[in-house]
Write an enzyme that holds these catalytic residues in place. Structure first.
Site, PDB file in Angstrom:
ATOM      1  CB  SER A  57      -8.750  -0.744  -3.428  1.00  0.00           C
ATOM      2  OG  SER A  57      -9.281  -0.502  -2.146  1.00  0.00           O
ATOM      3  NE  ARG A  82     -27.298  -5.033  34.981  1.00  0.00           N
ATOM      4  CZ  ARG A  82     -26.936  -4.139  35.885  1.00  0.00           C
ATOM      5  NH1 ARG A  82     -26.151  -4.474  36.904  1.00  0.00           N
ATOM      6  NH2 ARG A  82     -27.339  -2.893  35.773  1.00  0.00           N
ATOM      7  CD  GLU A 119      -4.453  -9.617   3.996  1.00  0.00           C
ATOM      8  OE1 GLU A 119      -4.677 -10.128   2.882  1.00  0.00           O
ATOM      9  OE2 GLU A 119      -3.311  -9.420   4.442  1.00  0.00           O
ATOM     10  CD  GLN A 126     -27.387  -1.401  22.723  1.00  0.00           C
ATOM     11  OE1 GLN A 126     -26.330  -0.889  22.380  1.00  0.00           O
ATOM     12  NE2 GLN A 126     -28.381  -0.698  23.248  1.00  0.00           N
ATOM     13  CD  GLN A 130     -39.642 -11.822  21.714  1.00  0.00           C
ATOM     14  OE1 GLN A 130     -40.522 -12.409  22.330  1.00  0.00           O
ATOM     15  NE2 GLN A 130     -39.843 -11.212  20.579  1.00  0.00           N
ATOM     16  CB  THR A 187      -0.918  -0.010   1.242  1.00  0.00           C
ATOM     17  OG1 THR A 187      -1.601  -1.255   1.259  1.00  0.00           O
ATOM     18  CG2 THR A 187      -1.915   1.121   1.215  1.00  0.00           C
TER      19      THR A 187
HETATM   20  C1  LIG Z   1      -4.075  -0.848  10.333  1.00  0.00           C
HETATM   21  C2  LIG Z   1      -3.710  -1.110   8.919  1.00  0.00           C
HETATM   22  C3  LIG Z   1      -2.620  -1.911   8.638  1.00  0.00           C
HETATM   23  C4  LIG Z   1      -2.255  -2.180   7.321  1.00  0.00           C
HETATM   24  N1  LIG Z   1      -1.140  -2.961   7.068  1.00  0.00           N
HETATM   25  C5  LIG Z   1      -0.700  -3.074   5.789  1.00  0.00           C
HETATM   26  C6  LIG Z   1       0.528  -3.762   5.488  1.00  0.00           C
HETATM   27  O1  LIG Z   1       1.190  -4.301   6.382  1.00  0.00           O
HETATM   28  N2  LIG Z   1       0.959  -3.814   4.208  1.00  0.00           N
HETATM   29  C7  LIG Z   1       0.252  -3.250   3.184  1.00  0.00           C
HETATM   30  O2  LIG Z   1       0.695  -3.324   2.049  1.00  0.00           O
HETATM   31  N3  LIG Z   1      -0.919  -2.604   3.427  1.00  0.00           N
HETATM   32  C8  LIG Z   1      -1.412  -2.507   4.696  1.00  0.00           C
HETATM   33  N4  LIG Z   1      -2.589  -1.846   4.940  1.00  0.00           N
HETATM   34  C9  LIG Z   1      -3.314  -1.250   3.830  1.00  0.00           C
HETATM   35  C10 LIG Z   1      -4.624  -1.889   3.487  1.00  0.00           C
HETATM   36  O3  LIG Z   1      -4.448  -3.090   2.796  1.00  0.00           O
HETATM   37  C11 LIG Z   1      -5.414  -0.833   2.706  1.00  0.00           C
HETATM   38  O4  LIG Z   1      -5.855   0.096   3.652  1.00  0.00           O
HETATM   39  C12 LIG Z   1      -6.543  -1.384   1.918  1.00  0.00           C
HETATM   40  O5  LIG Z   1      -6.094  -2.166   0.865  1.00  0.00           O
HETATM   41  C13 LIG Z   1      -7.451  -0.285   1.392  1.00  0.00           C
HETATM   42  O6  LIG Z   1      -6.717   0.747   0.741  1.00  0.00           O
HETATM   43  P1  LIG Z   1      -6.923   2.278   1.147  1.00  0.00           P
HETATM   44  O7  LIG Z   1      -6.901   2.373   2.618  1.00  0.00           O
HETATM   45  O8  LIG Z   1      -5.954   3.054   0.400  1.00  0.00           O
HETATM   46  O9  LIG Z   1      -8.390   2.621   0.689  1.00  0.00           O
HETATM   47  P2  LIG Z   1      -8.890   2.983  -0.800  1.00  0.00           P
HETATM   48  O10 LIG Z   1      -8.452   1.925  -1.749  1.00  0.00           O
HETATM   49  O11 LIG Z   1      -8.526   4.380  -1.107  1.00  0.00           O
HETATM   50  O12 LIG Z   1     -10.435   2.872  -0.632  1.00  0.00           O
HETATM   51  C14 LIG Z   1     -11.267   3.922  -0.152  1.00  0.00           C
HETATM   52  C15 LIG Z   1     -12.723   3.497  -0.277  1.00  0.00           C
HETATM   53  O13 LIG Z   1     -13.030   3.269  -1.660  1.00  0.00           O
HETATM   54  C16 LIG Z   1     -13.544   1.987  -1.853  1.00  0.00           C
HETATM   55  N5  LIG Z   1     -13.127   1.468  -3.155  1.00  0.00           N
HETATM   56  C17 LIG Z   1     -11.896   1.517  -3.714  1.00  0.00           C
HETATM   57  N6  LIG Z   1     -11.906   0.882  -4.887  1.00  0.00           N
HETATM   58  C18 LIG Z   1     -13.170   0.422  -5.089  1.00  0.00           C
HETATM   59  C19 LIG Z   1     -13.820  -0.314  -6.110  1.00  0.00           C
HETATM   60  N7  LIG Z   1     -13.151  -0.739  -7.186  1.00  0.00           N
HETATM   61  N8  LIG Z   1     -15.121  -0.610  -5.943  1.00  0.00           N
HETATM   62  C20 LIG Z   1     -15.806  -0.204  -4.848  1.00  0.00           C
HETATM   63  N9  LIG Z   1     -15.241   0.491  -3.847  1.00  0.00           N
HETATM   64  C21 LIG Z   1     -13.944   0.805  -3.967  1.00  0.00           C
HETATM   65  C22 LIG Z   1     -12.943   1.185  -0.726  1.00  0.00           C
HETATM   66  O14 LIG Z   1     -13.717   0.007  -0.461  1.00  0.00           O
HETATM   67  C23 LIG Z   1     -13.010   2.177   0.404  1.00  0.00           C
HETATM   68  O15 LIG Z   1     -14.299   2.167   0.959  1.00  0.00           O
HETATM   69  C24 LIG Z   1      -3.007  -1.619   6.263  1.00  0.00           C
HETATM   70  C25 LIG Z   1      -4.115  -0.852   6.557  1.00  0.00           C
HETATM   71  C26 LIG Z   1      -4.472  -0.596   7.845  1.00  0.00           C
HETATM   72  C27 LIG Z   1      -5.667   0.250   8.115  1.00  0.00           C
END
Ligand SMILES: Cc1cc2nc3c(=O)[nH]c(=O)nc-3n(C[C@H](O)[C@H](O)[C@H](O)COP(=O)(O)OP(=O)(O)OC[C@H]3O[C@@H](n4cnc5c(N)ncnc54)[C@H](O)[C@@H]3O)c2cc1C
Lengths: 249, 387
Positions: B132, B272, B367, B340, B283, B126
């Site tokens: 993504s 509780r 992931e 909750q 329920q 990333t």
């Molecule tokens: C705590 C943490 C640890 C991490 N550790 C690692 C690591 O060790 N190594 C590493 O490489 N990465 C790591 N990551 C990165 C992680 O894999 C990314 O955050 C993830 O892949 C999403 O990328 P982004 O955060 O840039 O979001 P973006 O890709 O910018 O996405 C933003 C929004 O757009 C949506 N979106 C994007 N493309 C599409 C599409 N084609 N269709 C529909 N919706 C879409 C996404 O679902 C999201 O809601 C880590 C992330 C976090 C938060």
């Protein structure tokens, strides 16, 4: 062959809150987690340590119980026992019956030492080890918190009401173990896979010439009375006051 | 189809659970409160995990791992997943399976020490500009004789502060395809301390106290071609061949945490009392428990079925996506409902619920986000129809 036998009983896991069946004939066992009696696990750990120190050649885990007790024996094998014997019984086993079977196994296997838990946490009988020593005609040391092998002699530290007592007994012998003897190891992951290949013999009472007879009759199981809720006091003074009122101070 | 667990699987669950309860739970409060996993504590627990054969148990037996099939591995992950992430991930590490692609000297230098617990890895894909859309990465490696010169920035990289080396993904060229230009990606192994490779502290975040992410900067970082993992331009192929089931790993750890939250919720429902009776008799509370249990089971079945298929070489991208999506969303739901049911007490740090709830959040993002998983599932359905 310096062989150690270890008794392994299948019991309801210590962490389970047992429920008495509504008809009072026992506790509900369906779906309940079962484990090795914790004292037996300590006995096994001690046997394994003896073997690792070169004080024994083979550790054999033995159990009397249902088919499913194989699970506990597999655990024993995964912990490090060399082989296991299950004597099948579909009914509850009384201490005397267990002692008779263990005696027969001890003779058949020419055991040098039999290690068992001081009691099982299901019926808390605390009798099997003692009866076994008597039937086998060998010395016993109960409630062991330390065991040392000195050649043909065993030095055992026992937990007794007045403190600690140290005995020396001749081998072969029977030792029942207490909580503080050791802390059992975790089963190692690779050993779990290897345990499958270790021998586990399933035997019957007849194989050991024992005929289980029912001498004890359980009339009723009841759950202990639930304790009434305590009260909270705000200060030591108030606590002393309450105790005085109750005639306790 | 066979659903019963084998004796070995039950034993593995038991011994992993025992370890988690006895060695990890007692330190959770400290790590959560301080935000730090002390090195002495880490090393002490790690030594015990190695002794118990739990460390790196995800790896094949021939390199010193436990040699578990995928289902059994996930059963182990489920138990580890119950505990604080920093504790289980650092002290009972599972090196990236991609290290199995190591060849020749790489095996002695990276793979085997990682399995033995002597060196640890992290993985960087990333970037600030690409999440993504990983293939759009800007970090690039330019050939210079036997060497590559790497430039670019990665962020959100988990464990990079502690790791001895990073598995870095960088663009090494472009190819023409019918759908336009496509970047060629290569995986490199880069040691901490290599000139031109800088690790900066990452962001503070809501999930997983005691664990850190970092920003990695590569500025004319020169690495020899022998540091390529797999083949040149084949970075994603290496990942596909070896990474495989990491989405299922995320799913499995979520199952464990959800199970723990549900255990607390059930107990609270009988302990509780309000309006003169156990709250579980209302329920409004008991139906929540029923839904939580059902969702957990659904996620479990999806995850374990995908695991089983993975070993039969039948698992599709859609199977993995469904398992990851369901398990991560289930955890969010179960954690929220568990709170909750506890009322105000659910938010207090005395119970593990507030952190399970916080920690659940990241699972729907890393992931592959939930949207990306849904994209994968829907594409798999529509593509065969010409969609
Ligand atoms: C705590 C943490 C640890 C991490 N550790 C690692 C690591 O060790 N190594 C590493 O490489 N990465 C790591 N990551 C990165 C992680 O894999 C990314 O955050 C993830 O892949 C999403 O990328 P982004 O955060 O840039 O979001 P973006 O890709 O910018 O996405 C933003 C929004 O757009 C949506 N979106 C994007 N493309 C599409 C599409 N084609 N269709 C529909 N919706 C879409 C996404 O679902 C999201 O809601 C880590 C992330 C976090 C938060």
């Amino acid at each position: 062959m310096r062989r150690i036998l270890v008794g392994i009983k299948r019991v309801v896991d210590y962490s389970v809150r047992v429920r008495v069946k509504p008809d009072g004939t026992g506790v509900a066992l369906d779906g309940v987690k079962m484990s090795i009696n914790p004292f037996d696990e300590i006995a096994l750990e001690e046997a394994l340590r003896m073997k690792e120190r070169g004080e024994a050649d083979e550790v054999v885990a033995m159990s009397i119980g249902p088919e499913e007790a194989q699970q506990q024996l597999r655990t024993a094998l995964a912990m490090g026992a060399d082989r296991a014997i299950l004597v099948k019984s579909d009914t509850a086993v009384e201490p005397l019956t267990a002692a008779q079977v263990f005696t027969a196994i001890a003779r058949a296997e020419d055991a040098r030492l039999v290690l068992v838990g001081k009691q099982a946490i299901d019926d808390d009988a605390n009798q099997t080890g003692q009866m076994l020593a008597a039937l086998w005609g060998r010395p016993q040391a109960t409630f062991a918190s330390k065991v040392e092998v000195l050649g043909e002699v065993l030095r055992v530290t026992r937990e007794v009401d007045a403190g600690l007592e140290t005995l020396e007994i001749d081998l072969p012998a029977v030792v029942t173990v207490d909580l503080r003897l050791n802390e059992p190891r975790y089963v190692k992951l690779p050993d779990i896979m290897k345990a499958k290949k270790k021998p586990l013999d399933v035997k019957s009472f007849a194989d050991y010439g024992v005929e289980p007879t029912e001498r004890l009759k359980v009339t009723l199981y009841v759950a202990p009375a639930t304790r009434s809720k305590g009260i909270m006091v705000k200060s030591v003074a108030e606590l002393v006051d309450v105790l005085k009122k109750k005639g306790l101070a | 189809m066979e659903f019963a667990l084998t004796e070995e699987q039950q034993l593995i669950i038991q011994t992993t659970r025992d370890f988690v309860v006895n060695e990890l739970y007692p330190h959770e409060a400290e790590v959560e409160e301080s935000g730090v996993l002390r090195p002495e504590l880490r090393d002490a627990i790690k030594a015990k995990a190695i002794e118990a054969g739990l460390y790196a148990a995800n790896m094949p037996a021939e390199v010193g791992g436990a040699g578990l099939d995928t289902l059994t591995w996930l059963l182990y992950e489920r138990e580890l997943g119950r505990a604080n992430y920093a504790l289980h991930w650092t002290c009972v590490a599972r090196p990236s399976n991609i290290l199995m692609a190591c060849t020749g000297e790489q095996r002695e230098k990276y793979l085997l020490p990682a399995v033995r617990g002597e060196r640890s890895d992290c993985m960087a894909m990333t970037e600030p500009g690409v999440g993504s859309d990983v293939r759009g990465m800007k970090t690039n490696a330019r050939r210079d004789g036997e060497y590559f010169i790497i430039n670019g920035t990665k962020h959100f990289i988990s464990h990079a502060d502690e790791a001895d080396f990073v598995i870095l993904y960088a663009a090494t060229g472009e190819e023409e395809t019918p759908r336009g230009k496509k970047k060629l990606i290569t995986a490199f192994i880069i040691d901490k301390g290599t000139p031109g490779y800088t690790i900066r502290p990452g962001y503070k975040n809501v999930s997983h106290r005691g664990y850190h992410n970092s920003i990695l900067e590569f500025s004319d970082c020169r690495v020899h071609q022998s540091q390529i993992l797999g083949e040149l331009h084949q970075g994603f192929e290496v990942a596909n061949d070896w990474l495989g089931a990491t989405r299922l790993q995320v799913a499995a750890t979520c199952l464990g945490r959800a199970e723990r939250a549900l255990e607390h919720a059930k107990q609270w429902a009988v302990d509780r009392q309000q309006f003169g009776q156990q709250i579980g008799k209302f329920q409004g509370v008991s139906f929540k428990l029923a839904d939580m249990a059902m969702e957990l089971k659904a996620a479990e079945l999806l995850t374990f079925e995908a695991a089983w298929k993975f070993d039969q070489k039948l698992a599709t991208d859609m199977d993995m996506a469904m398992a990851k999506l369901k398990a991560t969303e289930m955890l969010a739901f179960v954690a929220d409902e568990a709170i909750q049911i506890h009322g105000g007490m659910g938010l207090m740090s005395d119970l593990p619920l507030e952190r399970i709830w916080r920690d659940a959040r990241v699972e729907r993002i890393w992931e592959g986000t939930s949207e990306i998983q849904r994209h994968i599932i829907s594409r798999a359905m529509l593509r065969p129809l010409g969609g």
